[in-house]
Design an enzyme around this catalytic site. Structure first.
Site, PDB file in Angstrom:
ATOM      1  CG  HIS A 192      16.480 -85.245 -18.124  1.00 49.69           C
ATOM      2  ND1 HIS A 192      15.201 -84.724 -18.219  1.00 49.69           N
ATOM      3  CD2 HIS A 192      17.195 -84.339 -17.412  1.00 49.69           C
ATOM      4  CE1 HIS A 192      15.159 -83.551 -17.580  1.00 49.69           C
ATOM      5  NE2 HIS A 192      16.352 -83.300 -17.084  1.00 49.69           N
ATOM      6  CD  GLU A 195      14.224 -88.106 -20.076  1.00 54.12           C
ATOM      7  OE1 GLU A 195      14.448 -87.442 -21.124  1.00 54.12           O
ATOM      8  OE2 GLU A 195      13.778 -87.591 -19.030  1.00 54.12           O
ATOM      9  NE  ARG A 246      15.628 -84.845 -13.608  1.00 53.30           N
ATOM     10  CZ  ARG A 246      14.544 -84.511 -14.296  1.00 53.30           C
ATOM     11  NH1 ARG A 246      13.805 -85.431 -14.862  1.00 53.30           N
ATOM     12  NH2 ARG A 246      14.197 -83.235 -14.422  1.00 53.30           N
ATOM     13  CG  HIS A 317      13.445 -84.349 -22.610  1.00 54.04           C
ATOM     14  ND1 HIS A 317      14.066 -84.249 -21.383  1.00 54.04           N
ATOM     15  CD2 HIS A 317      13.886 -83.289 -23.332  1.00 54.04           C
ATOM     16  CE1 HIS A 317      14.842 -83.180 -21.359  1.00 54.04           C
ATOM     17  NE2 HIS A 317      14.749 -82.579 -22.534  1.00 54.04           N
ATOM     18  CD  GLU A 392       9.137 -85.061 -21.901  1.00 48.40           C
ATOM     19  OE1 GLU A 392       9.463 -86.264 -21.748  1.00 48.40           O
ATOM     20  OE2 GLU A 392       9.609 -84.129 -21.237  1.00 48.40           O
TER      21      GLU A 392
END
Length: 435
Positions: A192, A195, A246, A317, A392
């Protein structure tokens, strides 16, 4: 049939066309709002608002008590406020008051840096890890690594992107002192592309593994594969056009919108719940499994490394500070849940000890939301890599995808602590297996 449905929805104004950017998209007046839903009814209201108000969910409405962050356009602000209050939702917060201000701050930080220093580094030590770097500078960083550590680090092209950019992996294969084979960990970033912290933190981490005596054991004891940029086309777009892009940049025949969510495109439970069949959706799963050049080539490369030859896989991520493992596509627990939970707790504890940050951990579908066709489920189920994790990174929403560059190194330090725990676990597990 889907083609005509998309056209019909477009004409009705249900969603809008994504146009390939030739100029910077301006987010002046765009805000990020947060609602903490207290009931399933509130969750349903938030979901229904997505199309009506063209919301961009930064964290999805999937569970009561879990913050829901969404970007709103200024033209809808008053209408959204009225809609929320009309439905009895008064507990909402403007979390980011102007997205463009944060984007401008990132630009100013880089501009001030490049005004006094060269963007192109002459060595790993002079590379600036406290700044974000565009794709060409990440490529240059890879060249520096190979130039300085070519005796055991190699760069290998494993494919090309949709727009023809080379896809590279760095292989860290340092001979062991005993001469015996070593376990392997595979790490990727930037599927993505908005990020940015995912790649930036890992450049710092691998530099530390090469340079810092405290962490060189990670390369002495474990072999590593590192893909710094999967969605390079999208990453270029975030620098030259739309900072919040994204998806990939592919354009299929008859498609009204650009791109596919690469983390819904893997050939495992593809098109199941947790992904969208609408091409303009942020979670569009694509016209077929592994339709995206980037995902297809990466799948093939991992299969080439071989089933049983990778001890752990980590896909990186942001944001929300989580450590996730199988499954994403179902709330059913994996057979190894107890082991995965215990290892995740060890990583969490190591991360927290660095700067006090909490990383919630658990099965992906239960801990965050259902998502199908994602990286970690494919590596877990198709390649048999039990220790497949999605990290994340920072933060918890104050800046979201626009994390200031002064947080790159602190984030890298705590992520490195988690990866060190994983490296030690994989090493011990490999030695305990009798190899």
């Amino acid at each position: 049939m889907m083609k005509y449905l998309n056209i019909f929805l477009l004409l009705l104004g249900v969603y809008s066309v994504d146009i390939s950017s030739t100029e910077h998209v301006n987010y002046k007046g765009h805000q990020v709002w947060r609602v903490i839903p207290k009931s399933k009814e509130v969750l349903a209201i938030l979901r229904d608002m997505e199309d009506a108000f063209e919301l961009d969910f930064w964290s999805d409405p999937v569970a009561t008590g879990r913050p829901v962050d969404f970007r709103i356009e200024p033209k809808f602000a008053l209408e959204i406020q009225d809609h929320l209050e009309m439905n009895g939702i008064f507990d909402y917060t403007v979390y980011i008051s102007d997205i463009q201000d944060l984007i401008n701050e990132q630009k100013s930080s880089r501009k001030a840096w490049t005004a006094t220093e060269k963007a192109v580094a002459s060595s790993l030590d002079t590379f600036v890890y406290s700044q974000y770097h565009p794709a060409e500078e990440v490529y240059e960083w890879m060249e520096l690594v190979v130039a300085e550590y070519g005796s055991f680090v190699s760069k290998e092209q494993f494919g090309v992107t949709y727009q023809g950019r080379p896809l590279y992996v760095l292989k860290f294969h340092k001979p062991s002192s005993s001469g015996n084979p070593k376990p392997t960990i595979f790490v990727d970033a930037l599927i993505h592309c908005r990020e940015w912290i995912s790649t930036a933190s890992l450049l710092f981490i691998f530099k530390e593994m090469l340079r810092n005596p405290k962490y060189t054991h990670m390369i002495d004891e474990v072999d590593w594969y590192f893909v710094p940029m999967i969605n390079i086309d999208g990453y270029v777009e975030t620098w030259l056009g739309d900072r919040l892009w994204r998806k990939t940049r592919s354009t299929g025949p008859g498609s009204l919108c650009t791109g596919v969510d690469g983390n819904r495109n893997w050939d495992n439970h593809w098109s199941y719940p947790g992904a969208s069949g609408i091409p303009c959706s942020y979670t569009y799963y694509g016209p077929m499994p592994a339709s995206e050049s980037e995902i297809r080539h990466l799948q093939n490369y991992i299969m080439g490394v071989g089933k049983g030859n990778i001890g752990a896989y980590v896909t990186t991520h942001s944001y929300t500070q989580l450590i996730l493992y199988a499954y994403g596509w179902t709330e059913e627990l994996p057979p190894e849940n107890e082991e995965l939970n215990a290892t995740s707790k060890l990583m969490h504890d190591a991360i927290k000890a660095v700067h006090g940050k909490y990383y919630t951990y658990g099965p992906s579908a239960i801990t965050i939301y259902v998502s199908s066709g994602d990286t970690a489920d494919w590596t877990y189920e198709e390649m048999g890599i039990v220790h497949s994790y999605t990290f994340e990174l920072r933060d918890e929403g104050r800046y979201g995808f626009l994390l200031p560059p002064d947080q790159i190194i602190p984030n890298g330090e705590e992520y490195l602590a988690g990866l060190e725990v994983l490296s030690n676990f994989v090493r011990d597990d490999y030695e305990g297996s009798g190899f």
